[in-house]
Write a protein that holds these residues in place. Structure first.
Motif, PDB file in Angstrom:
ATOM      1  N   GLY A   1      -6.601   2.138   2.952  1.00 11.67           N
ATOM      2  CA  GLY A   1      -6.149   0.799   3.336  1.00 11.67           C
ATOM      3  C   GLY A   1      -5.182   0.840   4.491  1.00 11.67           C
TER       4      GLY A   1
ATOM      5  N   THR B   1       2.459   1.767  -3.445  1.00  7.55           N
ATOM      6  CA  THR B   1       1.466   2.237  -4.415  1.00  7.55           C
ATOM      7  C   THR B   1       1.116   3.696  -4.160  1.00  7.55           C
ATOM      8  N   CYS B   2       0.989   4.049  -2.874  1.00  8.95           N
ATOM      9  CA  CYS B   2       0.635   5.418  -2.517  1.00  8.95           C
ATOM     10  C   CYS B   2       1.709   6.389  -2.997  1.00  8.95           C
TER      11      CYS B   2
ATOM     12  N   LEU C   1       0.826  -1.212   0.000  1.00  7.67           N
ATOM     13  CA  LEU C   1       0.000   0.000   0.000  1.00  7.67           C
ATOM     14  C   LEU C   1       0.856   1.256   0.000  1.00  7.67           C
ATOM     15  N   SER C   2       1.944   1.243   0.785  1.00  2.00           N
ATOM     16  CA  SER C   2       2.727   2.474   0.864  1.00  2.00           C
ATOM     17  C   SER C   2       3.463   2.714  -0.444  1.00  2.00           C
TER      18      SER C   2
ATOM     19  N   SER D   1       1.808   6.574  -6.823  1.00  2.00           N
ATOM     20  CA  SER D   1       0.723   7.305  -7.477  1.00  2.00           C
ATOM     21  C   SER D   1       0.828   8.797  -7.201  1.00  2.00           C
TER      22      SER D   1
ATOM     23  N   CYS E   1      -5.301   3.958  -1.225  1.00  2.00           N
ATOM     24  CA  CYS E   1      -4.208   3.298  -0.508  1.00  2.00           C
ATOM     25  C   CYS E   1      -4.108   3.823   0.918  1.00  2.00           C
ATOM     26  N   THR E   2      -4.284   5.138   1.102  1.00  2.00           N
ATOM     27  CA  THR E   2      -4.242   5.673   2.462  1.00  2.00           C
ATOM     28  C   THR E   2      -5.381   5.096   3.295  1.00  2.00           C
TER      29      THR E   2
END
Lengths: 100, 165
Positions: free
Chosen positions: B42, B12-13, B9-10, B16, B39-40
């Motif tokens: 998540g 991807t965050c 998640l981090s 992006s 993502c945040t």
């Protein structure tokens, strides 16, 4: 269990990315999005501290931050629309009336 | 598992948000930002805050970004883009960012350090959160509603076209 430290580092990285993006972009909409990223980084830090102190106050504060951010987005986008109507442009360089 | 999710998640965050900053088209920036907000959300869910995670996805990635996309739709992007003029601002701002991140990590290292006490499992269940929101934080909650009304009226007044006399 992921250490709180990692979340705080991630929050710091996101905040700095928002700051740098705000400085290097030149159109109002993307700059506004960078401000939202900075708000989100602060939210992440609040939630991380709320978890590490097992207190719900941090989560409540994040809830209020999200509400205020919604209000802020509405007013900010209205201002951007107004600037666009006046100047026919959303570049920050074109709104330099006060610069002299 | 949780560590894997956190890394996924981090990354991807961060990726992006980089895409948002680097893309030239504002509509693409908005789509990248939606991905970053999801993502945040998540990550909030990983930190035992399920209610805040859902609010994040509904309000941020849903409502606020729809507003952004509406405004992008109303603004003529072709006209909004004049050729880039001053490039020199890039290097000072990267320098400021570097100084800021070093400072923040230094502060974090001094403040709590990598080893830190573990916490309880589920603290952010919606039931307890709602109970606190409507007892201890009742006044801020009511004031928020006044704030939203004020913002609504303000946005309407700002956007309204002035009648020519």
């Amino acid at each position: 269990m992921i250490p709180t430290y990692y979340f705080l580092i991630l929050s710091a990285v996101l905040f700095v990315m928002g700051t740098v993006g705000f400085l290097i972009k030149k159109d109002l909409i993307t700059q506004f999005m960078c401000v939202e990223v900075m708000l989100n980084a602060a939210n992440l830090a609040f939630i991380a501290f709320a978890r590490s102190s097992s207190s719900l106050n941090g989560q409540i504060i994040v809830f209020f931050i999200i509400t205020v951010a919604a209000a802020e987005a509405a007013v900010g986008l209205a201002i951007i629309l107004h600037v666009y109507r006046q100047k026919k442009s959303i570049k920050t360089e074109d709104s330099s009336l006060m610069k002299g | 598992m949780a560590v894997f999710l956190f890394i996924l998640l981090s990354l991807t965050c961060i990726g992006s948000i980089l895409g948002m900053i680097l893309s030239k088209n504002q509509a693409h920036s908005a789509l990248y930002l939606i991905l970053a907000f999801v993502c945040t959300g998540g990550l909030f869910g990983l930190m035992s805050a399920p209610f805040i995670a859902v609010v994040q996805i509904i309000i941020y990635a849903g409502a606020i970004m729809v507003l952004f996309i509406f405004v992008i739709m109303m603004i003529d992007i072709r006209k909004g883009f004049s050729p880039e003029r001053k490039k020199w601002i890039l290097y000072p701002s990267l320098g400021i960012g570097l100084v800021l991140i070093i400072e923040l990590i230094f502060i974090l290292n001094n403040a709590l350090g990598p080893s830190e006490a573990k916490a309880a499992g589920t603290i952010g269940s919606p039931k307890i959160l709602g109970k606190i929101l409507f007892t201890k934080y009742l006044y801020p909650f009511e004031i928020t509603s006044v704030l939203i009304i004020a913002a609504l009226v303000g946005a309407l007044v700002l956007v309204k076209k002035k009648e020519e006399k």
